[in-house]
Design an enzyme around this catalytic site. Sequence first.
Site, PDB file in Angstrom:
ATOM      1  N   THR A  19     -16.841   0.274 -13.970  1.00  0.00           N
ATOM      2  CA  THR A  19     -16.736  -0.796 -12.979  1.00  0.00           C
ATOM      3  C   THR A  19     -17.213  -2.102 -13.604  1.00  0.00           C
ATOM      4  O   THR A  19     -18.126  -2.131 -14.418  1.00  0.00           O
ATOM      5  CB  THR A  19     -17.527  -0.467 -11.693  1.00  0.00           C
ATOM      6  OG1 THR A  19     -17.361  -1.542 -10.756  1.00  0.00           O
ATOM      7  CG2 THR A  19     -18.996  -0.232 -11.961  1.00  0.00           C
ATOM      8  N   SER A  20     -16.583  -3.194 -13.169  1.00  0.00           N
ATOM      9  CA  SER A  20     -16.847  -4.500 -13.795  1.00  0.00           C
ATOM     10  C   SER A  20     -18.102  -5.160 -13.243  1.00  0.00           C
ATOM     11  O   SER A  20     -18.559  -6.164 -13.757  1.00  0.00           O
ATOM     12  CB  SER A  20     -15.654  -5.433 -13.553  1.00  0.00           C
ATOM     13  OG  SER A  20     -15.491  -5.634 -12.148  1.00  0.00           O
ATOM     14  N   TYR A  46       0.823  -1.219   0.000  1.00  0.00           N
ATOM     15  CA  TYR A  46       0.000   0.000   0.000  1.00  0.00           C
ATOM     16  C   TYR A  46       0.852   1.261   0.000  1.00  0.00           C
ATOM     17  O   TYR A  46       0.441   2.294  -0.533  1.00  0.00           O
ATOM     18  CB  TYR A  46      -1.005  -0.031   1.163  1.00  0.00           C
ATOM     19  CG  TYR A  46      -2.174  -0.940   0.850  1.00  0.00           C
ATOM     20  CD1 TYR A  46      -2.216  -2.241   1.310  1.00  0.00           C
ATOM     21  CD2 TYR A  46      -3.200  -0.503   0.002  1.00  0.00           C
ATOM     22  CE1 TYR A  46      -3.260  -3.090   0.974  1.00  0.00           C
ATOM     23  CE2 TYR A  46      -4.245  -1.337  -0.346  1.00  0.00           C
ATOM     24  CZ  TYR A  46      -4.276  -2.636   0.133  1.00  0.00           C
ATOM     25  OH  TYR A  46      -5.295  -3.469  -0.229  1.00  0.00           O
ATOM     26  N   ARG A 105       1.366   1.907  -3.658  1.00  0.00           N
ATOM     27  CA  ARG A 105       0.190   2.430  -4.357  1.00  0.00           C
ATOM     28  C   ARG A 105      -0.121   3.842  -3.892  1.00  0.00           C
ATOM     29  O   ARG A 105      -0.532   4.698  -4.681  1.00  0.00           O
ATOM     30  CB  ARG A 105      -1.002   1.488  -4.152  1.00  0.00           C
ATOM     31  CG  ARG A 105      -0.785   0.157  -4.889  1.00  0.00           C
ATOM     32  CD  ARG A 105      -1.971  -0.771  -4.761  1.00  0.00           C
ATOM     33  NE  ARG A 105      -3.080  -0.367  -5.613  1.00  0.00           N
ATOM     34  CZ  ARG A 105      -3.232  -0.725  -6.887  1.00  0.00           C
ATOM     35  NH1 ARG A 105      -2.303  -1.433  -7.475  1.00  0.00           N
ATOM     36  NH2 ARG A 105      -4.284  -0.352  -7.572  1.00  0.00           N
ATOM     37  N   GLU A 153     -16.547  -1.905 -21.726  1.00  0.00           N
ATOM     38  CA  GLU A 153     -17.211  -3.092 -22.296  1.00  0.00           C
ATOM     39  C   GLU A 153     -18.363  -3.467 -21.385  1.00  0.00           C
ATOM     40  O   GLU A 153     -18.456  -2.964 -20.263  1.00  0.00           O
ATOM     41  CB  GLU A 153     -16.200  -4.242 -22.351  1.00  0.00           C
ATOM     42  CG  GLU A 153     -15.783  -4.667 -20.956  1.00  0.00           C
ATOM     43  CD  GLU A 153     -14.488  -5.460 -20.919  1.00  0.00           C
ATOM     44  OE1 GLU A 153     -13.852  -5.622 -21.977  1.00  0.00           O
ATOM     45  OE2 GLU A 153     -14.115  -5.886 -19.824  1.00  0.00           O
ATOM     46  N   GLN A 189     -15.806   3.464  -5.720  1.00  0.00           N
ATOM     47  CA  GLN A 189     -15.107   2.289  -5.173  1.00  0.00           C
ATOM     48  C   GLN A 189     -13.599   2.563  -5.168  1.00  0.00           C
ATOM     49  O   GLN A 189     -12.844   1.805  -4.595  1.00  0.00           O
ATOM     50  CB  GLN A 189     -15.380   1.056  -6.032  1.00  0.00           C
ATOM     51  CG  GLN A 189     -16.846   0.675  -6.100  1.00  0.00           C
ATOM     52  CD  GLN A 189     -17.073  -0.440  -7.105  1.00  0.00           C
ATOM     53  OE1 GLN A 189     -17.061  -1.635  -6.770  1.00  0.00           O
ATOM     54  NE2 GLN A 189     -17.254  -0.054  -8.360  1.00  0.00           N
ATOM     55  N   ASN A 190     -13.206   3.651  -5.836  1.00  0.00           N
ATOM     56  CA  ASN A 190     -11.782   3.937  -5.997  1.00  0.00           C
ATOM     57  C   ASN A 190     -11.209   4.528  -4.721  1.00  0.00           C
ATOM     58  O   ASN A 190     -11.900   5.217  -3.973  1.00  0.00           O
ATOM     59  CB  ASN A 190     -11.558   4.906  -7.161  1.00  0.00           C
ATOM     60  CG  ASN A 190     -12.039   4.334  -8.480  1.00  0.00           C
ATOM     61  OD1 ASN A 190     -12.187   3.116  -8.616  1.00  0.00           O
ATOM     62  ND2 ASN A 190     -12.331   5.192  -9.438  1.00  0.00           N
ATOM     63  N   ASP A 220      -8.243   6.245  -4.902  1.00  0.00           N
ATOM     64  CA  ASP A 220      -7.392   7.384  -5.263  1.00  0.00           C
ATOM     65  C   ASP A 220      -8.154   8.667  -4.933  1.00  0.00           C
ATOM     66  O   ASP A 220      -9.326   8.620  -4.568  1.00  0.00           O
ATOM     67  CB  ASP A 220      -7.009   7.320  -6.762  1.00  0.00           C
ATOM     68  CG  ASP A 220      -8.231   7.356  -7.689  1.00  0.00           C
ATOM     69  OD1 ASP A 220      -8.383   6.436  -8.521  1.00  0.00           O
ATOM     70  OD2 ASP A 220      -9.034   8.307  -7.587  1.00  0.00           O
ATOM     71  N   HIS A 223     -14.853   2.315  -0.363  1.00  0.00           N
ATOM     72  CA  HIS A 223     -13.795   1.332  -0.108  1.00  0.00           C
ATOM     73  C   HIS A 223     -12.578   1.956   0.573  1.00  0.00           C
ATOM     74  O   HIS A 223     -11.527   1.337   0.626  1.00  0.00           O
ATOM     75  CB  HIS A 223     -13.355   0.671  -1.428  1.00  0.00           C
ATOM     76  CG  HIS A 223     -14.363  -0.306  -1.940  1.00  0.00           C
ATOM     77  ND1 HIS A 223     -14.313  -0.809  -3.212  1.00  0.00           N
ATOM     78  CD2 HIS A 223     -15.471  -0.861  -1.375  1.00  0.00           C
ATOM     79  CE1 HIS A 223     -15.316  -1.651  -3.406  1.00  0.00           C
ATOM     80  NE2 HIS A 223     -16.044  -1.687  -2.316  1.00  0.00           N
TER      81      HIS A 223
HETATM   82  N1  APR Z   1     -13.031   3.736 -19.649  1.00  0.00           N
HETATM   83  C1  APR Z   1     -14.147   3.116 -19.180  1.00  0.00           C
HETATM   84  N2  APR Z   1     -14.122   1.894 -18.597  1.00  0.00           N
HETATM   85  C2  APR Z   1     -12.927   1.283 -18.483  1.00  0.00           C
HETATM   86  C3  APR Z   1     -11.727   1.863 -18.945  1.00  0.00           C
HETATM   87  C4  APR Z   1     -11.814   3.150 -19.541  1.00  0.00           C
HETATM   88  N3  APR Z   1     -10.722   3.778 -20.003  1.00  0.00           N
HETATM   89  N4  APR Z   1     -10.703   0.994 -18.688  1.00  0.00           N
HETATM   90  C5  APR Z   1     -11.246  -0.081 -18.082  1.00  0.00           C
HETATM   91  N5  APR Z   1     -12.577   0.082 -17.977  1.00  0.00           N
HETATM   92  C6  APR Z   1     -13.551  -0.832 -17.360  1.00  0.00           C
HETATM   93  C7  APR Z   1     -13.227  -2.294 -17.554  1.00  0.00           C
HETATM   94  O1  APR Z   1     -13.852  -2.758 -18.743  1.00  0.00           O
HETATM   95  C8  APR Z   1     -13.853  -2.913 -16.302  1.00  0.00           C
HETATM   96  O2  APR Z   1     -15.201  -3.279 -16.548  1.00  0.00           O
HETATM   97  O3  APR Z   1     -13.485  -0.592 -15.972  1.00  0.00           O
HETATM   98  C9  APR Z   1     -13.823  -1.792 -15.271  1.00  0.00           C
HETATM   99  C10 APR Z   1     -12.797  -2.012 -14.187  1.00  0.00           C
HETATM  100  O4  APR Z   1     -13.188  -3.162 -13.477  1.00  0.00           O
HETATM  101  P1  APR Z   1     -12.300  -3.655 -12.236  1.00  0.00           P
HETATM  102  O5  APR Z   1     -10.872  -3.703 -12.644  1.00  0.00           O
HETATM  103  O6  APR Z   1     -12.965  -4.885 -11.702  1.00  0.00           O
HETATM  104  O7  APR Z   1     -12.423  -2.479 -11.167  1.00  0.00           O
HETATM  105  P2  APR Z   1     -13.658  -2.184 -10.221  1.00  0.00           P
HETATM  106  O8  APR Z   1     -14.943  -2.564 -10.884  1.00  0.00           O
HETATM  107  O9  APR Z   1     -13.509  -0.793  -9.735  1.00  0.00           O
HETATM  108  O10 APR Z   1     -13.377  -3.189  -8.990  1.00  0.00           O
HETATM  109  C11 APR Z   1     -14.295  -3.124  -7.906  1.00  0.00           C
HETATM  110  O11 APR Z   1     -12.935  -4.687  -6.681  1.00  0.00           O
HETATM  111  O12 APR Z   1     -10.829  -5.390  -6.177  1.00  0.00           O
HETATM  112  C12 APR Z   1     -11.917  -4.708  -5.689  1.00  0.00           C
HETATM  113  O13 APR Z   1     -11.940  -3.042  -4.045  1.00  0.00           O
HETATM  114  C13 APR Z   1     -11.559  -3.288  -5.361  1.00  0.00           C
HETATM  115  O14 APR Z   1     -12.883  -1.299  -5.694  1.00  0.00           O
HETATM  116  C14 APR Z   1     -12.418  -2.478  -6.327  1.00  0.00           C
HETATM  117  C15 APR Z   1     -13.556  -3.417  -6.633  1.00  0.00           C
END
Ligand code: APR
Length: 234
Positions: free
Chosen positions: A177-178, A56, A59, A204, A91-92, A94, A109
């Site tokens: 977010t995914s 950490y 980061r 996506e 959820q970020n 930063d 988070h």
């Molecule tokens: N513009 C828009 N979307 C984007 C871009 C971009 N430039 N780059 C990536 N993405 C999308 C990806 O397609 C993905 O669906 O952002 C999403 C990122 O997903 P994750 O990496 O899973 O991040 P997140 O959804 O924030 O994770 C949620 O999981 O690990 C834990 O606590 C952590 O807060 C985090 C949580």
Amino acid sequence: MEKVQNIVILTGAGVSAESGIDTFRDGGGLWEQHRVEDVATPEAFARDPDLVLRFYDLRRAAIQTKEPNAAHRALARLDAEWPGELTIVTQNVDDLHERAGAKRLIHMHGEHLNAWCTACDARTSWTGPLFDRPACPACGAGGTLRPDIVWFGEMPYRMDEIYHALNRADLFVSIGTSGAVYPAAGFVREARQSGALTLELNMEPSQGSYWFAEARHGPATRLVPEWVEEVLGG
Ligand code: APR
């Protein structure tokens, strides 16, 4: 957008990707060559505090070299100009939303730039390392500061406020977010139950895309300014 008064926005790592902060699940999903379970759990911290603190520290230092992007700035503009209720739930961990100017912001988070004292529970703004076990500025205890990050298995922050906002929402927008991690991944269903419109802006389709009435796919730095212009112009 005449009938929209109250907006809830959820952001994830995708909104910071174009600022140069890696997402969690793109590109192999390793965090600086660490498996999430090895660094982002209370058990990992108990097992190997040096590893977790060093991870950490890296980061926390890295995000201080990054800048907000057009998506952060567009959301800050919405925050400044939107006359109704607005809650940006991120959820970020930063501080790019803040540095772009966002005010109505909830870090569910936690935050890299805070340290949390496990002795007195105080949270202190923190930009340096924790590896060298600095004393807590609030209580003076040594070796009790940990990252102010919600680890897997821990309760996200300010959930009552978030569900209150979702229950009042006319519009819920998920950005970058995914949809892989709960409770955030369930917010779209909460919002739908309140009768809110739902929109996904993501590179996506997310795992929760099915639940959104509308989805737009592409980079956040294009989609978010376009959408904010629509909402404010519309
Ligand atoms: N513009 C828009 N979307 C984007 C871009 C971009 N430039 N780059 C990536 N993405 C999308 C990806 O397609 C993905 O669906 O952002 C999403 C990122 O997903 P994750 O990496 O899973 O991040 P997140 O959804 O924030 O994770 C949620 O999981 O690990 C834990 O606590 C952590 O807060 C985090 C949580």
